[in-house]
Motif scaffolding. Structure first.
Motif, PDB file in Angstrom:
ATOM      1  N   GLN A 193      -7.449   9.162   2.876  1.00 33.10           N
ATOM      2  CA  GLN A 193      -6.796   8.005   2.267  1.00 33.10           C
ATOM      3  C   GLN A 193      -5.749   7.392   3.182  1.00 33.10           C
ATOM      4  O   GLN A 193      -4.984   6.538   2.772  1.00 33.10           O
ATOM      5  CB  GLN A 193      -6.133   8.425   0.942  1.00 33.10           C
ATOM      6  CG  GLN A 193      -7.072   9.043  -0.059  1.00 33.10           C
ATOM      7  CD  GLN A 193      -8.221   8.112  -0.418  1.00 33.10           C
ATOM      8  OE1 GLN A 193      -8.010   6.934  -0.656  1.00 33.10           O
ATOM      9  NE2 GLN A 193      -9.432   8.653  -0.464  1.00 33.10           N
ATOM     10  N   GLY A 194      -5.717   7.847   4.442  1.00 30.89           N
ATOM     11  CA  GLY A 194      -4.691   7.407   5.370  1.00 30.89           C
ATOM     12  C   GLY A 194      -5.025   6.126   6.095  1.00 30.89           C
ATOM     13  O   GLY A 194      -6.023   5.442   5.820  1.00 30.89           O
ATOM     14  N   ASN A 230      -0.670   4.262   0.962  1.00 30.49           N
ATOM     15  CA  ASN A 230      -1.474   5.233   1.697  1.00 30.49           C
ATOM     16  C   ASN A 230      -0.632   6.003   2.709  1.00 30.49           C
ATOM     17  O   ASN A 230       0.232   5.426   3.372  1.00 30.49           O
ATOM     18  CB  ASN A 230      -2.611   4.526   2.437  1.00 30.49           C
ATOM     19  CG  ASN A 230      -3.513   3.761   1.504  1.00 30.49           C
ATOM     20  OD1 ASN A 230      -3.123   2.743   0.962  1.00 30.49           O
ATOM     21  ND2 ASN A 230      -4.718   4.246   1.308  1.00 30.49           N
ATOM     22  N   THR A 251      -8.958   4.511   5.878  1.00 30.95           N
ATOM     23  CA  THR A 251      -8.928   3.498   4.825  1.00 30.95           C
ATOM     24  C   THR A 251      -9.013   2.082   5.384  1.00 30.95           C
ATOM     25  O   THR A 251      -9.772   1.246   4.885  1.00 30.95           O
ATOM     26  CB  THR A 251      -7.655   3.635   3.979  1.00 30.95           C
ATOM     27  OG1 THR A 251      -7.597   4.945   3.412  1.00 30.95           O
ATOM     28  CG2 THR A 251      -7.647   2.614   2.842  1.00 30.95           C
ATOM     29  N   VAL A 255       0.844  -1.198   0.000  1.00 31.51           N
ATOM     30  CA  VAL A 255       0.000   0.000   0.000  1.00 31.51           C
ATOM     31  C   VAL A 255       0.875   1.244   0.000  1.00 31.51           C
ATOM     32  O   VAL A 255       1.996   1.230   0.513  1.00 31.51           O
ATOM     33  CB  VAL A 255      -0.957   0.040   1.215  1.00 31.51           C
ATOM     34  CG1 VAL A 255      -1.820  -1.210   1.261  1.00 31.51           C
ATOM     35  CG2 VAL A 255      -0.200   0.194   2.528  1.00 31.51           C
ATOM     36  N   GLN A 262      -2.561  -1.872  -7.643  1.00 30.98           N
ATOM     37  CA  GLN A 262      -1.880  -1.067  -6.642  1.00 30.98           C
ATOM     38  C   GLN A 262      -0.827  -1.873  -5.886  1.00 30.98           C
ATOM     39  O   GLN A 262      -0.953  -2.154  -4.701  1.00 30.98           O
ATOM     40  CB  GLN A 262      -2.915  -0.497  -5.657  1.00 30.98           C
ATOM     41  CG  GLN A 262      -4.066   0.228  -6.294  1.00 30.98           C
ATOM     42  CD  GLN A 262      -3.608   1.391  -7.158  1.00 30.98           C
ATOM     43  OE1 GLN A 262      -2.715   2.154  -6.757  1.00 30.98           O
ATOM     44  NE2 GLN A 262      -4.207   1.558  -8.322  1.00 30.98           N
TER      45      GLN A 262
END
Length: 382
Positions: free
Chosen positions: A201-202, A195, A206, A193, A300
Motif C-alpha cells: 500500500q506504499g 499511504n 500504489t 493520501v 479517502q
C-alpha cells in the motif's frame, strides 16, 4: 436562501472557480436576491495553488527551476500573508509535466520542488505549506532535499543526482549543508493520501504504475526505497517506513517528516481552514460541492468527503454534483452528503461530456435549484 459553493475542479474540463460562477448565476435565476458565497477548493493536489490564492489573495512568484527530468522550467508558488508561502509540488515535479512516453520514476526528480522551497526560505518565509499531489516522481524526496543542501552519497563518496534510481545507491547522508532557515521554519505537508512509504500500500506499488513503472521496475524501486528508509532512520532517528502519509508524492511526505520536521495534514481540511469555511457555514442553508468522479476513493480525504463531514457537524445539508459515479459512491451518503447529481443528461461518450462540461454543469445546477424550489413548495403544504 443562503448558499455556499465549494466544489473541487473537474480535471481537464472545469475549474473550481468556473463551477462557482455557474452555480452563482443559476442560484440567482432560481432564487433572486439569495446570498451566495464561493470557496475555491482543492485537496492538496493540482489546483491547490489557485484555490488558496483565490481564497486568500497573495502574490505569485515565478522561479527558474529544474523540471522532473532536469530540464529547464519555471515553477510558481504563492507568497501569502504573515510570512507564509504555499508550494504545489505539481508545479515543479507534476505528472502532467512529463509526456506519457517519457514517464519512468527511475529518472524523475523532485529537485525543482526543493528549489521552490529554497527560494521561499530566501524570501524570509517562516511557514511553508507543501501540497504534494500529482507527482511524476518516486525519489523519496532525494531531489528536493538535495536542492536544499543535503548531500546523498554513494559507496564511492560521489554525490547522487536525486532520482528514483538513486535510492538503492545511497550509502551516506550529509546534512551539514542543509539550508539554515529550515531550522526556524514550520512545514505543513498537505496530502489527500495516507499511504505509508513502504509495502503493497506504499508509494511505489500504489502510485508507481501511473507514473510509468511496471513489473521488475517496481521491485527495483521498492528495494531502493527500503534501503533508503533504513539509512534515513539511522541518520535522523525518524522512523519513516510505515507512518501514514509518508508515501505521498513518491515518498516526498517521508522526506519532509525526516529532514524538515514537517507536519502532515489533510489537504482538503487545510484548504478549508485557510479559506475560513466554518464561518460561512454559520448562515448557510445548503452547501453544493462536487468533483469529477465520485467513488470509493472519494471517502479517502478527498474534497467532497472532507466538506461533507464539516457540514454534518454544523447540521448543514450538502448536495454533491459530479461528472460521473463509480463503485462505492453511495457511502458518501453516510458521511454527510444529502443528495448526489451527475452532469450528463443523456447517454454520451466521456470525451463529449468533457467537451460540453460547462453546459452540462449549468443544466445540472438548474435542475438542482428547480428541485429545491419544488421542495420548498411541498414543505409549504405541510
Amino acid at each position: 436562501m443562503n448558499f455556499v459553493f465549494a466544489s473541487d475542479s473537474f480535471k481537464g474540463s472545469l475549474s473550481s472557480q468556473t463551477i462557482a460562477g455557474l452555480l452563482t448565476e443559476e442560484a440567482q435565476m432560481a432564487f433572486p436576491g439569495c446570498e451566495t458565497a464561493s470557496v475555491p477548493v482543492a485537496d492538496g493536489g493540482e489546483g491547490t495553488l489557485d484555490a488558496v490564492i483565490s481564497a486568500l489573495g497573495g502574490t505569485r512568484r515565478r522561479v527558474d527551476i529544474s523540471g522532473p527530468l532536469f530540464e529547464p522550467a519555471q515553477g510558481e508558488y504563492a507568497l501569502l500573508a504573515d510570512g507564509a508561502a504555499l508550494i504545489e509540488l505539481a508545479q515543479a515535479a507534476g505528472l502532467t509535466m512529463v509526456s506519457p512516453a517519457r514517464r519512468d520514476p527511475r529518472y524523475t526528480t523532485t529537485y525543482g520542488v526543493g528549489e521552490l522551497i529554497r527560494d521561499a526560505l530566501d524570501q524570509g518565509c517562516t511557514t511553508i505549506y507543501l501540497a504534494l499531489g500529482g507527482s511524476a516522481t518516486n525519489d523519496g524526496g532525494l531531489g528536493a532535499m538535495s536542492a536544499l543542501g543535503i548531500r546523498f552519497l554513494d559507496g564511492h563518496g560521489r554525490e547522487l543526482s536525486g532520482v528514483g534510481a538513486d535510492l538503492a545507491q545511497v550509502r551516506h547522508i550529509d546534512r551539514s549543508g542543509l539550508h539554515p532557515a529550515v531550522a526556524h521554519t514550520k512545514f505543513i505537508v498537505m496530502s489527500d493520501v495516507t499511504n505509508p512509504l513502504l509495502g503493497r500500500q506504499g508509494a511505489t506499488f500504489t502510485f508507481g504504475p501511473q507514473k510509468g513503472a511496471q513489473g521488475q521496475v517496481l521491485q527495483e524501486l521498492e528495494h531502493g526505497m527500503d534501503r533508503y528508509a533504513r539509512l534515513v532512520s539511522q541518520t535522523t532517528g525518524a522512523s519513516i517506513a510505515t507512518g501514514p502519509g509518508g508515501g505521498a508524492a513518491g515518498g516526498m511526505g517521508a522526506a519532509c517528516l525526516a529532514f524538515l520536521h514537517g507536519e502532515i495534514r489533510s489537504g482538503i481540511q487545510t484548504v478549508l481552514d485557510l479559506a475560513g469555511f466554518d464561518a460561512l457555514l454559520d448562515r448557510a442553508d445548503l452547501v453544493i460541492t462536487g468533483e469529477g468522479r465520485l467513488d470509493s476513493q472519494s471517502l479517502q480525504g478527498k474534497a467532497v468527503s472532507g466538506i461533507a463531514r464539516r457540514c454534518r457537524a454544523k447540521g448543514v445539508p450538502v448536495l454533491a454534483i459530479a461528472g460521473s459515479l463509480g463503485e462505492g459512491y453511495e457511502a458518501l451518503l453516510s458521511q454527510g452528503v444529502s443528495g448526489i447529481m451527475t452532469l450528463p443528461d443523456r447517454p454520451m461518450p466521456e470525451q463529449t461530456a468533457m467537451e460540453e462540461a460547462a453546459e452540462l454543469y449549468r443544466n445540472a445546477a438548474r435542475r438542482a435549484f428547480l428541485l429545491l424550489k419544488l421542495g420548498q413548495r411541498l414543505k409549504g403544504r405541510d
